[in-house]
Design a protein around this motif. Structure first.
Motif, mmCIF file in Angstrom:
data_model
loop_
_atom_site.group_PDB
_atom_site.id
_atom_site.type_symbol
_atom_site.label_atom_id
_atom_site.label_comp_id
_atom_site.label_asym_id
_atom_site.label_seq_id
_atom_site.Cartn_x
_atom_site.Cartn_y
_atom_site.Cartn_z
ATOM 1 N N THR A 151 99.308 -2.656 -18.160
ATOM 2 C CA THR A 151 98.108 -3.267 -18.044
ATOM 3 C C THR A 151 97.905 -4.129 -16.774
ATOM 4 O O THR A 151 97.236 -4.955 -16.851
ATOM 5 C CB THR A 151 97.667 -3.747 -19.156
ATOM 6 O OG1 THR A 151 98.270 -5.071 -19.877
ATOM 7 C CG2 THR A 151 97.173 -2.985 -20.218
ATOM 8 N N ALA A 167 95.670 0.357 -16.462
ATOM 9 C CA ALA A 167 94.895 -0.690 -15.906
ATOM 10 C C ALA A 167 93.322 -0.310 -15.800
ATOM 11 O O ALA A 167 92.563 -0.961 -16.218
ATOM 12 C CB ALA A 167 95.400 -1.486 -14.729
ATOM 13 N N VAL A 209 94.986 -5.790 -14.605
ATOM 14 C CA VAL A 209 93.641 -5.648 -15.191
ATOM 15 C C VAL A 209 92.593 -6.632 -14.906
ATOM 16 O O VAL A 209 91.384 -6.302 -14.347
ATOM 17 C CB VAL A 209 93.821 -5.691 -16.675
ATOM 18 C CG1 VAL A 209 92.405 -5.707 -17.622
ATOM 19 C CG2 VAL A 209 94.306 -4.394 -17.134
ATOM 20 N N THR A 214 91.821 0.290 -18.902
ATOM 21 C CA THR A 214 91.325 -1.056 -19.793
ATOM 22 C C THR A 214 90.557 -1.602 -18.984
ATOM 23 O O THR A 214 89.626 -2.388 -19.859
ATOM 24 C CB THR A 214 92.744 -1.696 -19.857
ATOM 25 O OG1 THR A 214 93.915 -0.960 -20.348
ATOM 26 C CG2 THR A 214 92.488 -3.122 -20.822
#
Length: 553
Positions: A30, A151, A33, A154
């Motif tokens: 992630t 990413a 993000v 999310t």
């Protein structure tokens, strides 16, 4: 050769790197993000703001319009009795709960707009930030830098879920500002927020399954329609089937009635499960790939596609089909209630004021139905015409234009197909409304008059087509102002009298330029003049596109 991180994204820290067996480094799943969310906010600050503020404003205006209409207990009791015996209204608005209270009536009148609106917002924005970004190649470009593999998924989920929560909070604040009880207002706001969150998660799955953003958005919108339809059938049939719909779950909270919070746990659990499925699917496919591989086209195109009008229809046919089904259903649902309108408002001075007095209440109602169907047709027209800009910026338009198609023909054929489709959609809504009224009353004598009245707002729809075309052709950066005009037309036409808007403000809506048939006599001069304004705007848009350079992004 190393690839520099994309602008606005942070460089990977040493702690986020891990050695690969073959050398190099990887980033956490992630990573980036927060920066990607900031990028989406910067690029879409206006789009997001319009969605959030628009849903809050429309729901708040609808709620405000209800206040004072059912001022005493007798009027509320009459309203509750009428709604309890109206399957069509229950199908549209949900279970008739707490209709003896102003809060319950407010929820009953506004929840369809709020819940369906936030669900569609979640679908379109989620697909835009996932599959849409992959189609344009931006995701692959960012992934070449320091962006983690999960990413994009999310960031999209968090951003759209946050937008849904803001809409829910705004709706709750609007209800509180109207003096409604706190418990019910907060619970209804939570309903709206949770609805957006569950359809955000479902849309994340759609973006993994299908390879094109348009198809993924269509599948997500289909989920919204299916959830609404299952809930509608369930509520009319006793309520059992409603427990198979996320919309049915949130409406089971019964704000201003029992104020139950536990039904909201069901859509939240579904949201978590769907998000987990999307996370898993995102990890087993390539960037740009999908679970369902796109079907290869035929080796040779049919002769019917060797023309610009055929291309324009081919590009719009899926949208036309979906809108046509929706218009028939909307017309049928609204038309089936016409026979009950007189009983609903008889003796209620506020409601008689809304419909222009006790005389001709049914005609006033069908004039409002014609307005609503016209606004739906305007929404189709605006979204379809604005797609021309996407064809231009994606480079697809340039491919056609270099093949010998003139700009006038390219844009003109697209607008012609859109206009004919808008007429067809109006006819679908008119058939639904007129036929449903004839079946409900058992009297087909009014069918031709009601059917004809539904076409009167088409001249205003032509103005919307022309405005969108003029902005795309002459001022493409301002093209989304078209939606502001559509939104104002809805507010002015639907709530103008209740909000006490001045005449000049109402007249800013092109729908106020034509007669409110069948309640008013048809004014052909004003109708033709409105149609001419739309045609002049179309001509200006075509000429503007011919004179300016194409712009690719």
């Amino acid at each position: 050769m190393s690839v520099a991180p994309a602008a606005g994204l942070p460089r990977t820290s040493a702690g986020a790197r891990a050695a690969r067996p073959g050398g190099g480094a990887i980033v956490s799943a992630t990573a980036g993000v927060a920066a990607l969310i900031r990028l989406h906010l910067r690029r879409d600050r206006i789009r997001l703001g319009v969605w959030i503020a628009g849903l809050i404003a429309v729901t708040g205006a609808s709620a405000n319009a209800v206040q004072g209409v059912y001022g005493d207990a007798a009027e509320r009791a009459a309203y509750a009795s009428t709604m309890d015996s109206s399957p069509a209204t229950i199908a549209m608005s949900g279970p008739p709960v707490a209709l003896e209270t102003t809060g319950g009536i407010t929820v009953f009148e506004t929840n369809a707009v709020a819940l369906v609106g936030v669900a569609l917002m979640a679908v379109f924005l989620t697909v835009r930030y996932t599959r849409g970004e992959e189609e344009t190649g931006r995701t692959e470009l960012l992934r070449a830098g320091v962006l983690g593999p999960r990413a994009p998924l999310t960031a999209a989920g968090l951003l759209v879920a946050a937008a849904s929560i803001l809409v829910g909070a705004g709706v709750a604040a609007a209800f509180l500002a109207l003096g409604l009880p706190t418990a019910g207002a907060v619970l209804f706001g939570a309903e709206v927020a949770v609805t957006g969150m569950v359809f955000t998660a479902l849309s994340l799955v759609c973006a993994q399954v299908l390879s094109h953003a348009r198809a993924a958005a269509g599948l997500g919108a289909g989920f919204v329609g299916a959830a609404f339809a299952v809930r509608a059938v369930g509520d009319v049939g006793g309520g059992t089937l409603s427990w198979f719909s996320p919309i049915g779950w949130v409406q089971a909270a019964h704000p201003f009635g029992e104020d139950r919070w536990w039904p909201l746990a069901l859509p939240l659990l579904l949201a978590v499960a769907a998000a987990g499925v999307a996370w898993r699917l995102d990890g087993i496919r390539d960037v740009g790939g999908s679970l369902v591989a796109p079907r290869l086209g035929p080796a040779s195109a049919p002769r019917g596609l060797a023309s610009v009008p055929a291309w324009a229809f081919r590009m719009q046919r899926a949208s036309i089909a979906g809108w046509a089904a929706g218009m028939v259903l909307a017309g049928a649902a609204l038309g089936s209630v016409g026979s009950q309108v007189a009983d609903m408002v008889r003796g209620n001075e506020q409601m008689e004021k809304v419909f222009g007095g006790a005389e001709g209440i049914v005609d006033q109602y069908f004039a409002m139905v014609a307005l609503l169907l016209g606004l739906l047709a305007a929404g189709f027209a605006a979204s379809t015409v604005l797609r021309l800009r996407g064809e231009e910026t994606s480079g697809r338009a340039e491919v056609l234009l270099v093949a010998g198609v003139s700009r006038r023909r390219w844009m003109g054929c697209w607008l012609a197909v859109t206009s004919v489709a808008a007429v067809g959609l109006t006819a679908c809504g008119a058939v639904g409304a007129a036929a449903a009224d004839a079946l409900a009353t058992g009297d087909a004598a009014q069918l031709p008059r009601i059917f004809g009245a539904m076409f009167v707002p088409f001249a205003a729809v032509a103005v919307i087509v022309g405005l969108a075309a003029a902005l795309v052709g002459c001022a493409p950066r301002a093209r989304y102002a078209t939606w502001a005009v559509v939104a104002w037309a809805f507010i002015a036409g639907w709530f103008g009298d209740l909000l006490g808007l001045p005449g000049w403000a109402v007249d800013l809506s092109p729908f106020s330029w034509v007669a409110q048939a069948p309640a008013e006599p048809m004014g052909w001069g004003a109708w033709l003049l409105t149609l001419a304004v739309g045609a002049a705007l179309v001509a200006a848009g075509v000429e503007g596109l011919r004179r300016r350079d194409l712009q690719a992004q």
